[in-house]
Design an enzyme around this catalytic site. Structure first.
Site, PDB file in Angstrom:
ATOM      1  N   TRP A  10       0.827  -1.217   0.000  1.00 14.44           N
ATOM      2  CA  TRP A  10       0.000   0.000   0.000  1.00 14.44           C
ATOM      3  C   TRP A  10       0.859   1.265   0.000  1.00 14.44           C
ATOM      4  O   TRP A  10       0.345   2.356  -0.210  1.00 14.44           O
ATOM      5  CB  TRP A  10      -0.907   0.020   1.224  1.00 14.44           C
ATOM      6  CG  TRP A  10      -1.975  -1.034   1.242  1.00 14.44           C
ATOM      7  CD1 TRP A  10      -2.245  -1.966   0.270  1.00 14.44           C
ATOM      8  CD2 TRP A  10      -2.934  -1.259   2.289  1.00 14.44           C
ATOM      9  NE1 TRP A  10      -3.304  -2.747   0.656  1.00 14.44           N
ATOM     10  CE2 TRP A  10      -3.758  -2.342   1.891  1.00 14.44           C
ATOM     11  CE3 TRP A  10      -3.184  -0.655   3.522  1.00 14.44           C
ATOM     12  CZ2 TRP A  10      -4.804  -2.822   2.685  1.00 14.44           C
ATOM     13  CZ3 TRP A  10      -4.217  -1.138   4.317  1.00 14.44           C
ATOM     14  CH2 TRP A  10      -5.024  -2.202   3.890  1.00 14.44           C
ATOM     15  N   LYS A  11       2.127   1.153   0.317  1.00 17.63           N
ATOM     16  CA  LYS A  11       3.009   2.318   0.466  1.00 17.63           C
ATOM     17  C   LYS A  11       2.361   3.296   1.466  1.00 17.63           C
ATOM     18  O   LYS A  11       1.689   2.844   2.395  1.00 17.63           O
ATOM     19  CB  LYS A  11       3.307   2.942  -0.904  1.00 17.63           C
ATOM     20  CG  LYS A  11       3.837   1.871  -1.883  1.00 17.63           C
ATOM     21  CD  LYS A  11       4.419   2.424  -3.140  1.00 17.63           C
ATOM     22  CE  LYS A  11       4.914   1.262  -4.016  1.00 17.63           C
ATOM     23  NZ  LYS A  11       5.528   1.705  -5.255  1.00 17.63           N
ATOM     24  N   HIS A  96      12.923  -2.133  -0.363  1.00 19.10           N
ATOM     25  CA  HIS A  96      12.180  -1.532  -1.473  1.00 19.10           C
ATOM     26  C   HIS A  96      12.999  -0.381  -2.058  1.00 19.10           C
ATOM     27  O   HIS A  96      13.680   0.345  -1.310  1.00 19.10           O
ATOM     28  CB  HIS A  96      10.814  -1.032  -0.988  1.00 19.10           C
ATOM     29  CG  HIS A  96       9.909  -0.700  -2.129  1.00 19.10           C
ATOM     30  ND1 HIS A  96      10.017   0.478  -2.830  1.00 19.10           N
ATOM     31  CD2 HIS A  96       8.926  -1.414  -2.726  1.00 19.10           C
ATOM     32  CE1 HIS A  96       9.116   0.469  -3.814  1.00 19.10           C
ATOM     33  NE2 HIS A  96       8.444  -0.664  -3.769  1.00 19.10           N
ATOM     34  N   GLU A  98      12.193   2.451  -2.980  1.00 21.48           N
ATOM     35  CA  GLU A  98      11.887   3.768  -2.403  1.00 21.48           C
ATOM     36  C   GLU A  98      12.624   3.956  -1.077  1.00 21.48           C
ATOM     37  O   GLU A  98      13.051   5.063  -0.752  1.00 21.48           O
ATOM     38  CB  GLU A  98      10.355   3.908  -2.241  1.00 21.48           C
ATOM     39  CG  GLU A  98       9.682   4.072  -3.602  1.00 21.48           C
ATOM     40  CD  GLU A  98       8.280   3.497  -3.708  1.00 21.48           C
ATOM     41  OE1 GLU A  98       7.641   3.232  -2.670  1.00 21.48           O
ATOM     42  OE2 GLU A  98       7.819   3.313  -4.856  1.00 21.48           O
ATOM     43  N   GLU A 168      11.948  -5.904  -8.672  1.00 24.54           N
ATOM     44  CA  GLU A 168      11.204  -4.706  -9.041  1.00 24.54           C
ATOM     45  C   GLU A 168      12.131  -3.757  -9.801  1.00 24.54           C
ATOM     46  O   GLU A 168      12.871  -2.981  -9.174  1.00 24.54           O
ATOM     47  CB  GLU A 168      10.682  -3.991  -7.787  1.00 24.54           C
ATOM     48  CG  GLU A 168       9.727  -4.821  -6.958  1.00 24.54           C
ATOM     49  CD  GLU A 168       8.756  -3.955  -6.165  1.00 24.54           C
ATOM     50  OE1 GLU A 168       7.557  -4.142  -6.340  1.00 24.54           O
ATOM     51  OE2 GLU A 168       9.197  -3.067  -5.417  1.00 24.54           O
ATOM     52  N   GLY A 174       5.421   2.353 -10.635  1.00 25.33           N
ATOM     53  CA  GLY A 174       4.544   3.525 -10.663  1.00 25.33           C
ATOM     54  C   GLY A 174       4.601   4.316 -11.960  1.00 25.33           C
ATOM     55  O   GLY A 174       4.104   5.437 -12.027  1.00 25.33           O
ATOM     56  N   SER A 214       4.301  -1.797 -11.946  1.00 26.10           N
ATOM     57  CA  SER A 214       3.163  -1.593 -12.854  1.00 26.10           C
ATOM     58  C   SER A 214       2.480  -2.896 -13.248  1.00 26.10           C
ATOM     59  O   SER A 214       2.024  -3.054 -14.385  1.00 26.10           O
ATOM     60  CB  SER A 214       3.598  -0.793 -14.091  1.00 26.10           C
ATOM     61  OG  SER A 214       4.057   0.488 -13.706  1.00 26.10           O
ATOM     62  N   GLY A 235       1.816  -2.425  -6.238  1.00 27.47           N
ATOM     63  CA  GLY A 235       1.642  -1.124  -5.591  1.00 27.47           C
ATOM     64  C   GLY A 235       0.251  -0.572  -5.868  1.00 27.47           C
ATOM     65  O   GLY A 235      -0.736  -0.975  -5.256  1.00 27.47           O
ATOM     66  N   GLY A 236       0.165   0.332  -6.827  1.00 25.22           N
ATOM     67  CA  GLY A 236      -1.079   1.044  -7.128  1.00 25.22           C
ATOM     68  C   GLY A 236      -2.301   0.138  -7.253  1.00 25.22           C
ATOM     69  O   GLY A 236      -3.376   0.459  -6.723  1.00 25.22           O
TER      70      GLY A 236
HETATM   71  P1  13P Z   1       3.366  -0.146  -8.747  1.00 24.85           P
HETATM   72  O1  13P Z   1       2.607  -1.458  -8.867  1.00 24.85           O
HETATM   73  O2  13P Z   1       2.493   0.996  -8.332  1.00 24.85           O
HETATM   74  O3  13P Z   1       4.184   0.131  -9.972  1.00 24.85           O
HETATM   75  O4  13P Z   1       4.397  -0.340  -7.546  1.00 24.85           O
HETATM   76  C1  13P Z   1       5.177  -1.460  -7.505  1.00 24.85           C
HETATM   77  C2  13P Z   1       5.864  -1.518  -6.200  1.00 24.85           C
HETATM   78  O5  13P Z   1       6.737  -0.717  -5.917  1.00 24.85           O
HETATM   79  C3  13P Z   1       5.443  -2.546  -5.251  1.00 24.85           C
HETATM   80  O6  13P Z   1       6.321  -2.626  -4.174  1.00 24.85           O
END
Ligand code: 13P
Length: 251
Positions: A10-11, A96, A98, A168, A174, A214, A235-236
């Site tokens: 979910w970030k 991750h 990020e 990833e 994203g 994605s 993620g999204g």
């Molecule tokens: P997205 O699916 O939004 O591209 O994010 C991937 C992600 O970073 C999952 O940890």
């Protein structure tokens, strides 16, 4: 054999009430469905305990998105692996991109986090992946190899058996720009080879390697059909039951 896993990340989205609703709605959507993968949701720290209490965590595993690199003590603002485990969470996403890019997490820091996660009975979902410039310079194998080697290869084969890897590619996160099915399979097979060389074929065969970046309802099936892609870190598309369920059902 290794498990298929679809894990949401979910970030930093959803307040507590929204997160609880999303978790309960997902649980309701799964009732009566026969799914062919383990389902996990990675929530912010403050959601872990209430979410784990509100749902059946044998059906939906709960993951933290990080934990501290220290066991306990005077580290203001940090959350330890033991605290995460005490909420009922069973997993922790570590490394991750990020966290690596915005919070300075190095391989050396991640090595400590992995050890603490394992010592507290958590399953690390360990993220690796190259940035765009590295992909363009055809350095992705070298980068991913060093991320795995530097943070994980101190583990025994038995310890490594508890690790889930998530590939990833940073350029796919994203951005709406998914790795092609071939690019994903190629890297996952490479990772499995790296694991086999260090820990042997059995450990490599039994390690779940997820794809993230994605991944959505439209591309999940093609990605998951690859022999070395054992699921996704989403993620999204994990932020809505309508978007997440078709990915779970892609298996
Ligand atoms: P997205 O699916 O939004 O591209 O994010 C991937 C992600 O970073 C999952 O940890």
């Amino acid at each position: 054999m290794r498990k298929n896993i679809v894990a949401g990340n979910w970030k930093m989205n959803n307040n507590l009430q929204e997160g609880l609703k999303l978790a309960k709605d997902l649980e309701a959507a799964l009732v009566g469905k026969k799914v062919n993968c383990d389902v996990v949701i990675g929530t912010p720290f403050i959601h872990l305990a209430p979410v784990a209490a509100a749902i059946d965590t044998t059906k939906i595993g709960v993951a933290a998105q990080n934990c501290a690199d220290k066991a306990s003590g005077a580290y203001t603002g940090e959350v330890s692996a033991a605290m995460v485990a005490s909420t009922g969470a069973k997993y922790v996403i570590l490394g991750h991109s990020e966290r690596r890019a915005y919070y300075g997490e190095t391989d050396a820091i991640l090595k400590e986090k992995v050890l603490l996660a394992l010592a507290n009975g958590l399953t690390p979902i360990f993220c690796v992946g190259e940035v765009l410039e590295e992909r363009e310079a055809n350095k992705q194998d070298e980068i991913v190899n060093s991320q795995i080697k530097n943070a994980l290869f101190n583990l025994s084969a038995e310890e490594f058996g508890k690790i889930v890897i998530a590939y990833e590619p940073v350029w796919a996160i994203g951005t709406g720009k998914t790795a092609t099915s071939e690019q994903a399979q190629e890297m996952h097979a490479f990772i499995r080879g790296v694991l086999a060389a260090k820990y042997g074929e059995k450990v490599a065969d039994e390690t779940s390697i997820l794809y993230g970046g994605s991944c959505n309802a439209a591309n999940a099936k093609e990605l998951f059909d690859n022999p070395d892609v054992d699921g996704g870190l989403i993620g999204g598309a994990s932020l809505g039951v309508d978007k997440f369920m078709p990915i779970i059902e892609a298996f």
